[in-house]
Design a protein around this motif. Structure first.
Motif, PDB file in Angstrom:
ATOM      1  N   PRO A 105      15.331  59.406   6.289  1.00  0.00           N
ATOM      2  CA  PRO A 105      15.015  60.549   5.412  1.00  0.00           C
ATOM      3  C   PRO A 105      13.684  61.159   5.824  1.00  0.00           C
ATOM      4  CG  PRO A 105      15.661  58.624   4.127  1.00  0.00           C
ATOM      5  CD  PRO A 105      15.489  58.164   5.549  1.00  0.00           C
ATOM      6  N   VAL A 106      13.515  62.423   5.535  1.00  0.00           N
ATOM      7  CA  VAL A 106      12.277  63.123   5.894  1.00  0.00           C
ATOM      8  C   VAL A 106      11.066  62.464   5.241  1.00  0.00           C
ATOM      9  CG1 VAL A 106      11.041  65.319   5.734  1.00  0.00           C
ATOM     10  CG2 VAL A 106      13.459  65.284   6.359  1.00  0.00           C
ATOM     11  N   GLN A 107      11.196  62.049   3.984  1.00  0.00           N
ATOM     12  CA  GLN A 107      10.064  61.448   3.281  1.00  0.00           C
ATOM     13  C   GLN A 107       9.862  59.975   3.638  1.00  0.00           C
ATOM     14  OE1 GLN A 107      12.346  63.349   1.595  1.00  0.00           O
ATOM     15  NE2 GLN A 107      11.028  65.124   1.322  1.00  0.00           N
ATOM     16  N   GLY A 108      10.825  59.353   4.258  1.00  0.00           N
ATOM     17  CA  GLY A 108      10.743  57.920   4.529  1.00  0.00           C
ATOM     18  C   GLY A 108       9.877  57.611   5.738  1.00  0.00           C
ATOM     19  N   SER A 109       9.472  56.383   5.822  1.00  0.00           N
ATOM     20  CA  SER A 109       8.721  55.917   6.983  1.00  0.00           C
ATOM     21  C   SER A 109       9.641  55.092   7.862  1.00  0.00           C
ATOM     22  CB  SER A 109       7.528  55.074   6.542  1.00  0.00           C
ATOM     23  OG  SER A 109       6.935  54.479   7.665  1.00  0.00           O
ATOM     24  N   GLN A 110       9.638  55.412   9.128  1.00  0.00           N
ATOM     25  CA  GLN A 110      10.474  54.664  10.048  1.00  0.00           C
ATOM     26  C   GLN A 110       9.676  53.677  10.887  1.00  0.00           C
ATOM     27  OE1 GLN A 110      12.301  57.914  12.060  1.00  0.00           O
ATOM     28  NE2 GLN A 110      10.506  58.452  13.210  1.00  0.00           N
ATOM     29  N   LEU A 111       8.374  53.619  10.703  1.00  0.00           N
ATOM     30  CA  LEU A 111       7.549  52.788  11.567  1.00  0.00           C
ATOM     31  C   LEU A 111       7.895  51.307  11.494  1.00  0.00           C
ATOM     32  CD1 LEU A 111       4.068  54.518  11.241  1.00  0.00           C
ATOM     33  CD2 LEU A 111       5.733  54.699  13.088  1.00  0.00           C
ATOM     34  N   ASN A 112       8.112  50.780  10.291  1.00  0.00           N
ATOM     35  CA  ASN A 112       8.450  49.357  10.180  1.00  0.00           C
ATOM     36  C   ASN A 112       9.773  49.050  10.859  1.00  0.00           C
ATOM     37  OD1 ASN A 112       6.131  48.678   8.820  1.00  0.00           O
ATOM     38  ND2 ASN A 112       7.057  48.835   6.791  1.00  0.00           N
ATOM     39  N   MET A 113      10.751  49.914  10.677  1.00  0.00           N
ATOM     40  CA  MET A 113      12.049  49.695  11.314  1.00  0.00           C
ATOM     41  C   MET A 113      11.942  49.784  12.827  1.00  0.00           C
ATOM     42  SD  MET A 113      14.748  51.578   8.826  1.00  0.00           S
ATOM     43  CE  MET A 113      13.671  52.784   8.072  1.00  0.00           C
ATOM     44  N   LEU A 114      11.185  50.764  13.318  1.00  0.00           N
ATOM     45  CA  LEU A 114      11.012  50.909  14.764  1.00  0.00           C
ATOM     46  C   LEU A 114      10.306  49.689  15.355  1.00  0.00           C
ATOM     47  CD1 LEU A 114       9.992  54.650  15.089  1.00  0.00           C
ATOM     48  CD2 LEU A 114      12.060  53.567  15.960  1.00  0.00           C
ATOM     49  N   ALA A 115       9.279  49.224  14.684  1.00  0.00           N
ATOM     50  CA  ALA A 115       8.540  48.055  15.174  1.00  0.00           C
ATOM     51  C   ALA A 115       9.451  46.828  15.221  1.00  0.00           C
ATOM     52  CB  ALA A 115       7.329  47.786  14.289  1.00  0.00           C
ATOM     53  N   HIS A 116      10.267  46.654  14.192  1.00  0.00           N
ATOM     54  CA  HIS A 116      11.174  45.509  14.150  1.00  0.00           C
ATOM     55  C   HIS A 116      12.207  45.591  15.278  1.00  0.00           C
ATOM     56  CE1 HIS A 116      13.343  42.157  12.467  1.00  0.00           C
ATOM     57  NE2 HIS A 116      14.451  42.845  12.645  1.00  0.00           N
ATOM     58  N   LEU A 117      12.782  46.758  15.473  1.00  0.00           N
ATOM     59  CA  LEU A 117      13.756  46.928  16.555  1.00  0.00           C
ATOM     60  C   LEU A 117      13.117  46.653  17.908  1.00  0.00           C
ATOM     61  CD1 LEU A 117      15.688  50.141  15.522  1.00  0.00           C
ATOM     62  CD2 LEU A 117      16.656  47.876  15.876  1.00  0.00           C
ATOM     63  N   ALA A 118      11.931  47.212  18.118  1.00  0.00           N
ATOM     64  CA  ALA A 118      11.246  47.017  19.396  1.00  0.00           C
ATOM     65  C   ALA A 118      10.951  45.540  19.649  1.00  0.00           C
ATOM     66  CB  ALA A 118       9.965  47.840  19.438  1.00  0.00           C
ATOM     67  N   ARG A 119      10.519  44.818  18.606  1.00  0.00           N
ATOM     68  CA  ARG A 119      10.259  43.373  18.762  1.00  0.00           C
ATOM     69  C   ARG A 119      11.540  42.632  19.137  1.00  0.00           C
ATOM     70  NH1 ARG A 119       6.948  44.068  14.348  1.00  0.00           N
ATOM     71  NH2 ARG A 119       8.558  43.353  12.911  1.00  0.00           N
ATOM     72  N   LYS A 120      12.607  42.940  18.437  1.00  0.00           N
ATOM     73  CA  LYS A 120      13.881  42.273  18.706  1.00  0.00           C
ATOM     74  C   LYS A 120      14.353  42.563  20.128  1.00  0.00           C
ATOM     75  CE  LYS A 120      16.730  41.041  15.547  1.00  0.00           C
ATOM     76  NZ  LYS A 120      17.135  39.671  15.723  1.00  0.00           N
ATOM     77  N   LEU A 121      14.193  43.806  20.572  1.00  0.00           N
ATOM     78  CA  LEU A 121      14.678  44.195  21.884  1.00  0.00           C
ATOM     79  C   LEU A 121      13.732  43.805  23.018  1.00  0.00           C
ATOM     80  CD1 LEU A 121      16.210  47.629  20.893  1.00  0.00           C
ATOM     81  CD2 LEU A 121      17.443  45.532  21.477  1.00  0.00           C
ATOM     82  N   ARG A 122      12.603  43.206  22.694  1.00  0.00           N
ATOM     83  CA  ARG A 122      11.731  42.653  23.728  1.00  0.00           C
ATOM     84  C   ARG A 122      12.224  41.287  24.193  1.00  0.00           C
ATOM     85  NH1 ARG A 122       5.734  43.713  21.616  1.00  0.00           N
ATOM     86  NH2 ARG A 122       6.903  43.972  19.731  1.00  0.00           N
ATOM     87  N   SER A 123      13.144  40.707  23.447  1.00  0.00           N
ATOM     88  CA  SER A 123      13.675  39.392  23.803  1.00  0.00           C
ATOM     89  C   SER A 123      14.683  39.525  24.941  1.00  0.00           C
ATOM     90  CB  SER A 123      14.354  38.751  22.588  1.00  0.00           C
ATOM     91  OG  SER A 123      15.176  37.684  23.007  1.00  0.00           O
ATOM     92  N   PRO A 124      14.374  38.971  26.115  1.00  0.00           N
ATOM     93  CA  PRO A 124      15.336  39.039  27.223  1.00  0.00           C
ATOM     94  C   PRO A 124      16.684  38.397  26.870  1.00  0.00           C
ATOM     95  CG  PRO A 124      13.197  38.266  28.001  1.00  0.00           C
ATOM     96  CD  PRO A 124      13.130  38.303  26.505  1.00  0.00           C
TER      97      PRO A 124
END
Length: 149
Positions: A105-124
């Protein structure tokens, strides 16, 4: 928020074919538009504007295109494994074969979700398992085995 709250096995698409970053963004905009009941052009515009700020290709064959989109009421997520990697202008110049779309959503924050996805996808191990998975359910299981975002 847990990733399991925004993803389902239907959120996983395997072996999608795309010839370029532009055609991929168009294709995922159309998929999201069908799921959300929002115009594909609005989604594509938001994603294209975000890409103008810098590529969302985070390296190692992974891209996380993301944007707030008017009309999106709750976070929307797709993970796509491409049949063949494409140039996505990633930070490491490696072609991309795993794409995670996140619309909020426009008013929502996506930073926490992005950080979580990036951490998960750093796992080889996780990325390797996504690349070798034979079903959307396998990819779904890999992603929902998580903590809160």
């Amino acid at each position: 928020m847990k990733i399991s709250e925004i993803i389902s096995p239907e959120s996983v698409r395997l072996d999608l074919t795309s010839s370029s970053k532009t055609s991929l963004l168009q294709a995922i905009s159309e998929i999201a538009a069908t799921e959300l009941g929002i115009g594909a052009s609005e989604i594509l515009l938001a994603l294209t504007n975000r890409e103008k700020l810098g590529s969302t290709g985070i390296g190692q064959g992974i891209a996380i295109p993301h944007a707030p989109v008017p009309g999106v009421e709750r976070p929307f997520f797709l993970i796509i494994r491409l049949k063949k990697p494409i140039d996505f202008e990633a930070v490491d110049d490696a072609p991309v074969d795993i794409v995670c779309l996140l619309l909020t959503p426009v008013q929502g924050s996506q930073l926490n979700m992005l950080a979580h996805l990036a951490r998960k996808l750093r796992s080889p191990e996780i990325v390797g398992a996504i690349r070798s998975s034979s079903s959307p359910e396998e990819v779904y299981s890999l992603l929902v085995d998580d903590g809160a975002m």
